[in-house]
Design an enzyme around this catalytic site. Structure first.
Site, PDB file in Angstrom:
ATOM      1  N   LYS A  95       0.865  -1.189   0.000  1.00  0.00           N
ATOM      2  CA  LYS A  95       0.000   0.000   0.000  1.00  0.00           C
ATOM      3  C   LYS A  95       0.893   1.227   0.000  1.00  0.00           C
ATOM      4  CE  LYS A  95      -4.365   1.278   0.146  1.00  0.00           C
ATOM      5  NZ  LYS A  95      -5.534   0.649  -0.489  1.00  0.00           N
ATOM      6  N   ASP A 151      -6.884   4.495  -4.871  1.00  0.00           N
ATOM      7  CA  ASP A 151      -7.537   4.378  -3.557  1.00  0.00           C
ATOM      8  C   ASP A 151      -8.170   5.748  -3.321  1.00  0.00           C
ATOM      9  OD1 ASP A 151      -7.901   2.606  -1.078  1.00  0.00           O
ATOM     10  OD2 ASP A 151      -7.130   4.416  -0.162  1.00  0.00           O
TER      11      ASP A 151
END
Ligand code: NDP
Length: 444
Positions: free
Chosen positions: A126, A166
């Protein structure tokens, strides 16, 4: 002290300034107790839990860029490469002022298990930055994205680490980042997913997380002898996940009556008008007040409040820790049947426990929102083959993946005597595959 408790105590001590990471690690390790207890000697000897909770590596870097007034701005960029046991690191890039290392670690940790659940060969990672895209011009967004990628491109690649979108990172940002990667590295490869359709993006990726959420919700109801037909749903968020969750819910016969953003929320008893919501959020990038202004049946309220509306299904699709214990109590009092998480960790641990204790069917984000990353992996496959599949082909594969995830988590929960606990089922099913791969690969 049990092995799980020992490791959790160490995590809390070592990561005291990272509450979201501690929360995610606690939630996962707590639910893995039956598996860990059954293999305690082996896992302890191999330090498996210590290894799986420690990122393989993490990068933190400076992102300088010039704003429209000619002033230099400086943000912080992050990429956490958490676990590559089953494939290249894969996970999105979050652009939001709240981003810090602990949030990126929590998201990267969750991603390991989610990616494993998809049954596709992708590891967990991430990244992101504390940059706030709100109110920035296109040129400022491009300047930031180019600077961010100038550093990030040293650490990623189609076979090593493949970031995606995201919160705050949509098609526009991915496009600017992809352009800069290609310019610096000189290769056209599937290094990012969520790309535009003209340069390697996959059909149905935009819709995938929201659609996948509804496919798993539909399977949940089906397996309990029910359907989504005629059900009322409340949704939080008004971004990528929320919009396509609402769209698919309507296609499957349910009615979504709310949505929200960071300033307020909409109650629209006639059902959210998805085309209008897309116009307001995707095209104009405006506030929800614009939706209310154009839709006579809609009420706009400041602050938060979607969970007080009576519903059969609640779909939190905005951000972490947005559904609290008092919200869970309100949902139960209003007779909610199911809560399925579109966002990552939107429900606090206490709220999750309350919902489960009160018989609500609860599917956590690792399983319920895995459709996004699964379709990203399908984008990687298409890029490697240099082929593009049709919308229907991708959508059919997505549906199969979500239905399989439902049955895998349901079976895993049953196998360990926790029938109906889909949170534990997801953590266990995701963990078992990664653990086996890590053990097979030796100490690394
Ligand atoms: P978007 O940026 O498209 O939308 C996020 C939405 O949530 C916006 O409506 C935003 O409001 C609202 N929001 C964000 N932060 C807050 C906050 N602190 N308080 C209240 N509202 C907030 O993001 P996505 O839809 O892509 O992502 C939503 C969630 O789903 C995240 O948890 C993400 O990690 C998760 N997710 C996303 C996937 C994807 O494919 N996109 C895949 C899997 C999970 P505003 O417009 O005012 O900012």
């Amino acid at each position: 002290m049990s092995y799980v408790d020992e490791v959790l105590a160490r995590i809390k001590e070592k990561n005291a300034s990272e509450p979201e990471f501690i929360q995610a690690a606690t939630e996962v390790l707590d639910s893995l107790r039956p598996v860990v207890d059954a293999n305690e000697d082996l896992y302890r000897k191999e330090a498996l839990l210590e290894r799986i909770t420690e990122p393989e590596r993490q990068f933190k870097f400076r992102v300088p860029w010039v704003d429209d007034q000619g002033n230099v701005q400086v943000n912080t960029g992050y990429r956490v490469q958490f676990n590559s046991a089953i494939g290249p690191y894969k996970g999105g890039l979050r652009l939001h002022p709240s981003v810090n290392l602990g949030i990126i670690k929590f998201l990267g940790f969750e991603q390991i298990f989610k990616n494993s659940l998809t049954s596709l060969p992708i590891g967990g990672g991430k990244g992101g930055s504390d940059f706030d895209p709100k109110g920035k011009s296109d040129r400022e967004i491009m300047a930031f994205c180019q600077s961010f990628m100038t550093e990030l491109c040293k650490y990623i690649g189609a076979d090593t680490d493949v970031p995606a979108g995201d919160i705050g990172t949509g098609a526009r940002e991915i496009g600017y980042m992809f352009g800069q990667y290609k310019r610096i590295r000189g290769v056209f490869e599937g290094v990012l997913t969520g790309k535009g359709l003209t340069y390697g993006g996959s059909l149905a990726r935009t819709e995938a997380t929201g659609y996948g959420l509804l496919y798993i919700t539909e399977e949940l109801f089906k397996s309990h002898g029910d359907s989504l037909e005629g059900k009322t749903a409340v949704v939080s968020g008004a971004g990528n996940v929320a919009i396509y969750a609402i769209q698919k819910a309507h296609q499957l016969g349910a009615k979504c009556v709310t949505c929200s953003d960071s300033t307020g929320w909409i109650y629209d008893p006639e059902g959210i008008d998805v085309e209008l919501l897309k116009e307001v959020k995707e095209v104009k990038r405006a506030r929800l007040t614009e939706y209310a202004a154009k839709r006579p049946s809609a009420e706009y309220h400041e602050g938060r409040g979607v969970w007080q509306i009576k519903c059969d299904i609640a779909l939190p699709c905005a951000t972490q820790n947005e559904l609290h214990l008092e919200d869970a109590k309100q949902l139960v009092a209003n007779g909610v049947t199911a809560v399925c998480e579109g966002a990552n960790m939107p429900t606090t641990i206490e709220a999750t426990e309350y919902l489960q204790e009160n018989g609500v069917w609860f599917i956590g984000g690792k399983a319920a929102n895995a459709g996004g990353v699964a379709t990203s992996a399908l984008e990687m496959s298409q890029n490697s083959e240099r082929l593009s599949w049709t919308f229907e082909e991708v959508d059919a594969k997505l549906k199969d993946i979500m239905v399989n995830i439902y049955h895998n988590i349901d079976d895993a929960a049953k196998k360990y005597g926790m029938e109906g606990n889909y949170v534990a089922g997801a953590n266990i099913a995701g963990f078992e595959k990664v653990a086996e791969a890590m053990l097979a690969q030796g100490v690394c």
